[in-house]
Design an enzyme around this catalytic site. Structure first.
Site, PDB file in Angstrom:
ATOM      1  N   ASP A   8       1.006  -0.980   0.151  1.00  0.00           N
ATOM      2  CA  ASP A   8       0.169   0.226   0.070  1.00  0.00           C
ATOM      3  C   ASP A   8       0.912   1.326   0.046  1.00  0.00           C
ATOM      4  OD1 ASP A   8      -2.409   1.227   0.549  1.00  0.00           O
ATOM      5  OD2 ASP A   8      -1.265   1.002   2.965  1.00  0.00           O
ATOM      6  N   ASP A  10       0.338   5.389   0.775  1.00  0.00           N
ATOM      7  CA  ASP A  10      -0.365   6.132   2.435  1.00  0.00           C
ATOM      8  C   ASP A  10      -0.293   5.119   3.725  1.00  0.00           C
ATOM      9  OD1 ASP A  10      -0.533   8.738   0.318  1.00  0.00           O
ATOM     10  OD2 ASP A  10      -2.065   7.895   0.489  1.00  0.00           O
TER      11      ASP A  10
END
Length: 243
Positions: A8, A10
């Site tokens: 991922d 953020d």
């Protein structure tokens, strides 16, 4: 056999939310309530399109946006981890699956000299139009009722693995590294010898713990290894490469 690391972005690779960080490029560093109040649950990409239109309306040029995005902090240990991955591409493939956008991710990784670590970025498509405004398009459409309308990360991961398999690439182990609620769905397609690595104290860790206490639940077959810094992920990756 190669190892695949899936990140991922953020609050995983970077230690903040890039879509929130961009507001720092505004002179006031804030959005008017008319923009802030326009968000509809599950439609974040549409909302960010309005945010970027507002930023353009204020006369903020893309170069200014890029310079601000390059200041977002990386999560502790992540630069060392990505550097290691970039130096071991014969053994490690690496992709990013993110609800941010392609332009922010490219700018941030290139600004830090780390773009070479990542083979492919799967995110919402961003481009600069003739007026100098950033435009966003959702990554894809899907029929998963667990995920936001713009992206099902499981669908993205499964399509990537299928494409690689068609090309003769099979991964000995997959590490999935994330933090949020939308990182749960892709963990359901991981195998017993793979690892899902939730960031400690964040939503994904809590969701996995909740699944674990539900009697008889075996929907997540992968080993769960929580982390708080990229250094811990790097140790797991090195150990897997040596085994």
């Amino acid at each position: 056999m190669k190892i695949l690391v899936v990140f991922d972005f953020d609050h995983t690779v970077v230690d903040d939310n890039s879509d929130i960080w961009v507001i720092k490029c505004l002179p006031s560093q804030t959005l008017p309530s008319s923009v802030r109040g326009s968000y509809r649950k599950g439609h974040w990409t549409e909302y960010m399109g309005r945010v970027m239109t507002y930023i353009g309306d204020q006369g903020v040029i893309p170069d200014r946006v890029r310079s601000v995005m390059e200041t977002i902090p990386f999560t502790p240990g992540m630069t060392d981890l990505l550097t290691f991955i970039s130096e071991n591409k014969s053994s490690v493939d690496c992709i990013v699956i993110s609800d941010s956008n392609t332009m922010f991710i490219d700018w941030i990784l290139k600004g830090a000299g780390l773009r070479a670590a990542v083979d492919q970025v799967f995110s919402n498509t961003a481009s600069i139009n003739e007026s100098g405004y950033m435009e966003l398009q959702q990554h894809h459409s899907h029929d998963c009722d667990k995920c936001p309308v713009n992206m099902c990360k499981r669908k993205v991961l499964e399509a990537y693995l299928s494409e690689k398999a068609d090309g003769g690439v099979a991964y000995g182990r997959i590490f999935y590294v994330g933090d949020g609620g939308n990182d749960l769905c892709p963990t359901f397609c991981l195998r017993e010898h793979d690892a899902v690595m939730p960031r400690k104290g964040f939503t994904l860790e809590k969701l996995l713990a909740r699944l674990n206490v539900q009697e008889g639940n075996s929907s997540v077959g992968a080993k769960v290894i929580a982390w708080s810094s990229g250094t811990e992920i790097l140790q797991e990756l090195k150990a897997s490469l040596q085994s």
